[in-house]
Design an enzyme around this catalytic site. Sequence first.
Site, PDB file in Angstrom:
ATOM      1  N   TYR A   1     -19.433 -39.932  27.578  1.00  0.00           N
ATOM      2  CA  TYR A   1     -19.677 -38.403  27.245  1.00  0.00           C
ATOM      3  C   TYR A   1     -19.119 -37.851  25.986  1.00  0.00           C
ATOM      4  O   TYR A   1     -17.813 -38.033  25.952  1.00  0.00           O
ATOM      5  CB  TYR A   1     -19.304 -37.578  28.553  1.00  0.00           C
ATOM      6  CG  TYR A   1     -20.225 -37.847  29.849  1.00  0.00           C
ATOM      7  CD1 TYR A   1     -21.409 -37.728  29.954  1.00  0.00           C
ATOM      8  CD2 TYR A   1     -19.431 -38.206  31.110  1.00  0.00           C
ATOM      9  CE1 TYR A   1     -22.016 -37.781  30.878  1.00  0.00           C
ATOM     10  CE2 TYR A   1     -19.962 -38.320  32.212  1.00  0.00           C
ATOM     11  CZ  TYR A   1     -21.514 -38.143  32.248  1.00  0.00           C
ATOM     12  OH  TYR A   1     -22.309 -38.140  33.174  1.00  0.00           O
TER      13      TYR A   1
ATOM     14  N   LYS B   1       4.836 -35.368  54.353  1.00  0.00           N
ATOM     15  CA  LYS B   1       3.626 -34.301  54.059  1.00  0.00           C
ATOM     16  C   LYS B   1       2.707 -34.640  53.303  1.00  0.00           C
ATOM     17  O   LYS B   1       2.789 -35.823  52.632  1.00  0.00           O
ATOM     18  CB  LYS B   1       4.287 -32.978  53.649  1.00  0.00           C
ATOM     19  CG  LYS B   1       4.781 -33.192  52.107  1.00  0.00           C
ATOM     20  CD  LYS B   1       5.671 -31.997  51.653  1.00  0.00           C
ATOM     21  CE  LYS B   1       6.187 -32.203  50.402  1.00  0.00           C
ATOM     22  NZ  LYS B   1       7.258 -30.984  49.928  1.00  0.00           N
TER      23      LYS B   1
END
Length: 345
Positions: free
Chosen positions: A242, A33
Amino acid sequence: MTAATLTIDLDAIAANWRALDAKTNVETAAVVKANGYGCGVDRVARRLAREGARRFFVAVAEEGAELRQALGPGPEINVFSGHMPGDTDMIGDLGLVPMINSLDQMLRHLEALPDAPFGIQLDTGMNRLGMEPAEWAALREIATGQNMTLIMSHLACADDPVHPMNPHQLAMFREMTDGMAVPRSLAATGGILMGPEYHFEVTRPGVGLYGGQPFDAAQPVAHVSVPVIQIRDVDAGETVGYGNTWTAREPARIATIAAGYADGIIRAMGPQAHVWVGGTACKMVGRVSMDLIGVDVTCVEPEPQAVELLGHHNTVDVLADAAGTIGYEILTALGGRYHRRYYET
Ligand SMILES: *Cc1c(COP(=O)(O)O)cnc(C)c1O
């Protein structure tokens, strides 16, 4: 070329399937899957079919349709979500086998495709998919006269072999199915490792094939190498990235590498995670950006051209731990920007 390279080791997937197969005396299927846990369903499934896998599991019928294209006729493709509205043509035309989860699904299936094979999914306590005891008791007779190929259930706590939920679900599964002349399946990767009473006639490993826990002996499958774009020296007191979240305590050499959270390198892992250059672990520094990560390469000589983000040192579970998640999520999050290669001898 700046995109990071994701190499999927098909030999390792094959070896993991064989190793899990060798742990039981029963049929070993393969769960593919979510695009083969992010590794690429076509190549993965074709290789596993060549190793001897005859039965595959996917989450939804659309995945089954893609898988049928890759495998051609022959291998059985089982669909966990069962027979949903709109699935009938795919199931009928492509020979998919829905794992029926409810009375509604059973009626839909028998009405639309009365002769088409189906499996049954039972709920033994996870409360996710499958019929509960009362619903199954009402349907069992009807199902028995039809083309039923498998009865399955799923364990909620198989990553913890001593969890009392495991024997509880096993007893419930037996109570609901003993005496039926249909192959049964309860074990995924974790269940295979818990021993023969969990094996029944078919096992359904997923994550262990792709190199993840709880299969300790799994060979790593996903290898990510990330190019270094730029290297700079910073002085004590300078910050990286950041929010100025990392400050150099002493002079350091920082490499900026070409991957970020858009590539599934989960932003939360930053402060705990490392990349590797040869045998040297280099700390990620500062926040993970969308496309870039800072890495402290002060101790590496000569300056690296690329770093290893996933591989023998950094397994999917090591990276997952750094982000407080599981290997499954790292694999399925890897994303579409990588230059993908398949390795096979
Ligand atoms: C995903 C899944 C599997 C495979 O589980 P792993 O832990 O990856 O081995 C097996 N059965 C069901 C019902 C699943 O949803």
